[in-house]
Design a protein around this motif. Structure first.
Motif, PDB file in Angstrom:
ATOM      1  N   ASP A  10      38.535  41.880  54.319  1.00  0.00           N
ATOM      2  CA  ASP A  10      37.232  42.541  54.400  1.00  0.00           C
ATOM      3  C   ASP A  10      36.215  41.925  53.438  1.00  0.00           C
ATOM      4  O   ASP A  10      35.100  42.415  53.312  1.00  0.00           O
ATOM      5  CB  ASP A  10      37.347  44.047  54.174  1.00  0.00           C
ATOM      6  N   GLY A  11      36.600  40.847  52.757  1.00  0.00           N
ATOM      7  CA  GLY A  11      35.660  40.109  51.906  1.00  0.00           C
ATOM      8  C   GLY A  11      35.836  40.293  50.412  1.00  0.00           C
ATOM      9  O   GLY A  11      35.178  39.614  49.626  1.00  0.00           O
ATOM     10  N   GLN A  12      36.714  41.174  50.002  1.00  0.00           N
ATOM     11  CA  GLN A  12      36.885  41.409  48.569  1.00  0.00           C
ATOM     12  C   GLN A  12      37.696  40.290  47.914  1.00  0.00           C
ATOM     13  O   GLN A  12      38.637  39.762  48.499  1.00  0.00           O
ATOM     14  CB  GLN A  12      37.605  42.735  48.324  1.00  0.00           C
ATOM     15  N   ARG A  13      37.293  39.949  46.694  1.00  0.00           N
ATOM     16  CA  ARG A  13      38.059  39.059  45.809  1.00  0.00           C
ATOM     17  C   ARG A  13      38.197  39.810  44.493  1.00  0.00           C
ATOM     18  O   ARG A  13      37.232  40.013  43.782  1.00  0.00           O
ATOM     19  CB  ARG A  13      37.330  37.749  45.592  1.00  0.00           C
ATOM     20  N   ILE A  14      39.413  40.205  44.186  1.00  0.00           N
ATOM     21  CA  ILE A  14      39.673  41.044  43.021  1.00  0.00           C
ATOM     22  C   ILE A  14      40.549  40.269  42.050  1.00  0.00           C
ATOM     23  O   ILE A  14      41.650  39.850  42.415  1.00  0.00           O
ATOM     24  CB  ILE A  14      40.386  42.349  43.450  1.00  0.00           C
ATOM     25  N   PRO A  15      40.093  40.067  40.804  1.00  0.00           N
ATOM     26  CA  PRO A  15      40.970  39.414  39.818  1.00  0.00           C
ATOM     27  C   PRO A  15      42.268  40.215  39.674  1.00  0.00           C
ATOM     28  O   PRO A  15      42.259  41.445  39.689  1.00  0.00           O
ATOM     29  CB  PRO A  15      40.151  39.446  38.527  1.00  0.00           C
ATOM     30  N   TRP A  16      43.367  39.496  39.543  1.00  0.00           N
ATOM     31  CA  TRP A  16      44.681  40.114  39.432  1.00  0.00           C
ATOM     32  C   TRP A  16      45.287  39.610  38.134  1.00  0.00           C
ATOM     33  O   TRP A  16      45.859  38.518  38.098  1.00  0.00           O
ATOM     34  CB  TRP A  16      45.507  39.706  40.647  1.00  0.00           C
ATOM     35  N   PRO A  17      45.156  40.351  37.038  1.00  0.00           N
ATOM     36  CA  PRO A  17      45.477  39.831  35.704  1.00  0.00           C
ATOM     37  C   PRO A  17      46.969  39.625  35.432  1.00  0.00           C
ATOM     38  O   PRO A  17      47.624  40.470  34.833  1.00  0.00           O
ATOM     39  CB  PRO A  17      44.873  40.878  34.766  1.00  0.00           C
ATOM     40  N   ALA A  18      47.492  38.504  35.900  1.00  0.00           N
ATOM     41  CA  ALA A  18      48.865  38.096  35.604  1.00  0.00           C
ATOM     42  C   ALA A  18      48.945  36.589  35.802  1.00  0.00           C
ATOM     43  O   ALA A  18      48.417  36.061  36.768  1.00  0.00           O
ATOM     44  CB  ALA A  18      49.858  38.796  36.516  1.00  0.00           C
ATOM     45  N   ALA A  19      49.577  35.909  34.862  1.00  0.00           N
ATOM     46  CA  ALA A  19      49.728  34.455  34.956  1.00  0.00           C
ATOM     47  C   ALA A  19      51.175  34.043  35.180  1.00  0.00           C
ATOM     48  O   ALA A  19      51.467  32.866  35.265  1.00  0.00           O
ATOM     49  CB  ALA A  19      49.174  33.790  33.696  1.00  0.00           C
ATOM     50  N   ALA A  20      52.062  35.028  35.299  1.00  0.00           N
ATOM     51  CA  ALA A  20      53.484  34.752  35.529  1.00  0.00           C
ATOM     52  C   ALA A  20      54.121  35.980  36.163  1.00  0.00           C
ATOM     53  O   ALA A  20      53.640  37.109  35.979  1.00  0.00           O
ATOM     54  CB  ALA A  20      54.187  34.407  34.215  1.00  0.00           C
ATOM     55  N   HIS A  21      55.198  35.765  36.886  1.00  0.00           N
ATOM     56  CA  HIS A  21      55.872  36.865  37.572  1.00  0.00           C
ATOM     57  C   HIS A  21      56.337  37.942  36.597  1.00  0.00           C
ATOM     58  O   HIS A  21      56.256  39.130  36.897  1.00  0.00           O
ATOM     59  CB  HIS A  21      57.057  36.322  38.381  1.00  0.00           C
ATOM     60  N   ASP A  22      56.787  37.541  35.421  1.00  0.00           N
ATOM     61  CA  ASP A  22      57.268  38.541  34.454  1.00  0.00           C
ATOM     62  C   ASP A  22      56.144  39.356  33.825  1.00  0.00           C
ATOM     63  O   ASP A  22      56.407  40.296  33.082  1.00  0.00           O
ATOM     64  CB  ASP A  22      58.157  37.900  33.386  1.00  0.00           C
ATOM     65  N   GLN A  23      54.896  39.042  34.123  1.00  0.00           N
ATOM     66  CA  GLN A  23      53.758  39.839  33.650  1.00  0.00           C
ATOM     67  C   GLN A  23      53.338  40.903  34.668  1.00  0.00           C
ATOM     68  O   GLN A  23      52.478  41.727  34.377  1.00  0.00           O
ATOM     69  CB  GLN A  23      52.558  38.944  33.343  1.00  0.00           C
ATOM     70  N   LEU A  24      53.917  40.882  35.853  1.00  0.00           N
ATOM     71  CA  LEU A  24      53.566  41.855  36.880  1.00  0.00           C
ATOM     72  C   LEU A  24      54.178  43.217  36.571  1.00  0.00           C
ATOM     73  O   LEU A  24      55.213  43.315  35.918  1.00  0.00           O
ATOM     74  CB  LEU A  24      54.043  41.378  38.249  1.00  0.00           C
ATOM     75  N   SER A  25      53.516  44.256  37.076  1.00  0.00           N
ATOM     76  CA  SER A  25      54.009  45.621  36.902  1.00  0.00           C
ATOM     77  C   SER A  25      53.608  46.444  38.122  1.00  0.00           C
ATOM     78  O   SER A  25      52.898  45.958  39.023  1.00  0.00           O
ATOM     79  CB  SER A  25      53.395  46.250  35.640  1.00  0.00           C
ATOM     80  N   ALA A  26      54.010  47.690  38.132  1.00  0.00           N
ATOM     81  CA  ALA A  26      53.650  48.593  39.224  1.00  0.00           C
ATOM     82  C   ALA A  26      52.133  48.724  39.350  1.00  0.00           C
ATOM     83  O   ALA A  26      51.613  48.878  40.458  1.00  0.00           O
ATOM     84  CB  ALA A  26      54.291  49.952  39.002  1.00  0.00           C
ATOM     85  N   ALA A  27      51.411  48.652  38.241  1.00  0.00           N
ATOM     86  CA  ALA A  27      49.946  48.791  38.270  1.00  0.00           C
ATOM     87  C   ALA A  27      49.299  47.696  39.114  1.00  0.00           C
ATOM     88  O   ALA A  27      48.295  47.941  39.788  1.00  0.00           O
ATOM     89  CB  ALA A  27      49.388  48.772  36.857  1.00  0.00           C
TER      90      ALA A  27
ATOM     91  N   ARG B 255      36.443  27.510  43.981  1.00  0.00           N
ATOM     92  CA  ARG B 255      37.704  27.352  43.242  1.00  0.00           C
ATOM     93  C   ARG B 255      37.922  28.559  42.324  1.00  0.00           C
ATOM     94  O   ARG B 255      37.031  28.963  41.583  1.00  0.00           O
ATOM     95  CB  ARG B 255      37.667  26.065  42.425  1.00  0.00           C
ATOM     96  N   ILE B 256      39.144  29.099  42.376  1.00  0.00           N
ATOM     97  CA  ILE B 256      39.534  30.240  41.550  1.00  0.00           C
ATOM     98  C   ILE B 256      40.752  29.811  40.754  1.00  0.00           C
ATOM     99  O   ILE B 256      41.747  29.353  41.324  1.00  0.00           O
ATOM    100  CB  ILE B 256      39.851  31.472  42.422  1.00  0.00           C
ATOM    101  N   ASP B 257      40.680  29.961  39.424  1.00  0.00           N
ATOM    102  CA  ASP B 257      41.732  29.490  38.525  1.00  0.00           C
ATOM    103  C   ASP B 257      42.552  30.616  37.898  1.00  0.00           C
ATOM    104  O   ASP B 257      43.128  30.436  36.833  1.00  0.00           O
ATOM    105  CB  ASP B 257      41.119  28.642  37.404  1.00  0.00           C
ATOM    106  N   HIS B 258      42.581  31.773  38.537  1.00  0.00           N
ATOM    107  CA  HIS B 258      43.360  32.905  38.022  1.00  0.00           C
ATOM    108  C   HIS B 258      43.953  33.645  39.221  1.00  0.00           C
ATOM    109  O   HIS B 258      43.474  33.504  40.343  1.00  0.00           O
ATOM    110  CB  HIS B 258      42.481  33.843  37.191  1.00  0.00           C
ATOM    111  N   SER B 259      44.988  34.414  38.964  1.00  0.00           N
ATOM    112  CA  SER B 259      45.596  35.201  40.036  1.00  0.00           C
ATOM    113  C   SER B 259      44.538  36.110  40.649  1.00  0.00           C
ATOM    114  O   SER B 259      43.655  36.619  39.946  1.00  0.00           O
ATOM    115  CB  SER B 259      46.756  36.021  39.487  1.00  0.00           C
ATOM    116  N   VAL B 260      44.630  36.290  41.968  1.00  0.00           N
ATOM    117  CA  VAL B 260      43.555  36.978  42.671  1.00  0.00           C
ATOM    118  C   VAL B 260      44.097  37.684  43.909  1.00  0.00           C
ATOM    119  O   VAL B 260      45.101  37.270  44.483  1.00  0.00           O
ATOM    120  CB  VAL B 260      42.439  35.960  43.062  1.00  0.00           C
ATOM    121  N   ILE B 261      43.411  38.753  44.280  1.00  0.00           N
ATOM    122  CA  ILE B 261      43.639  39.414  45.559  1.00  0.00           C
ATOM    123  C   ILE B 261      42.474  39.017  46.453  1.00  0.00           C
ATOM    124  O   ILE B 261      41.315  39.184  46.078  1.00  0.00           O
ATOM    125  CB  ILE B 261      43.691  40.945  45.408  1.00  0.00           C
TER     126      ILE B 261
END
Length: 125
Positions: free
Chosen positions: A37-54, A27-33
């Motif tokens: 190929d097996g990678q799970r990368i945390p994606w630090p955003a909890a809402a669409h308006d927190q997303l950016s080009a980065a 179970r993963i409780d945060h945005s994630v990629i």
């Protein structure tokens, strides 16, 4: 003639709900990629308006051919400037709600495609 599909070693989204996904039962409780190929990368955003080009630049660094962007509980498209790094590397981007993105990622990963699911898990609190 072989009728069974080959087994893939790609991670599988095994469940999802409000504010969480499960990848291979974890179970993963945060945005994630999640990448085939097996990678799970945390994606630090909890809402669409927190997303950016980065956030999308992180995806452009992966060795993939397509991104399945799960935009939360409803479909919200990324700004064109956010996905420019992906387009420059000829990486396709498909946008759908997160539940549909989980299902689509599973299908593409099991087909052996180089795919990443960028799953926005909106905060439930």
């Amino acid at each position: 003639m072989k009728l069974q599909p080959d087994r893939s070693s790609a991670p599988t989204v095994t469940g999802h709900g409000p504010g969480w996904v499960a990848v291979d039962g974890e179970r993963i409780d945060h945005s994630v990629i999640v990448s085939s190929d097996g990678q799970r990368i945390p994606w630090p955003a909890a809402a669409h308006d927190q997303l950016s080009a980065a956030h999308f630049e992180t995806l452009a660094q992966l060795d993939i051919e397509v991104v399945v962007f799960g935009s939360g509980t409803r479909i919200r498209f990324p700004r064109p400037s956010w996905i420019a790094p992906l387009m420059a590397r000829r990486i396709g981007v498909e946008t759908m709600d997160t539940a549909a993105a989980c299902r689509t990622y599973n299908i593409l990963a099991q087909e052996g495609r180089r795919v990443a699911a960028a799953l926005l898990l909106e905060s439930t609190s």
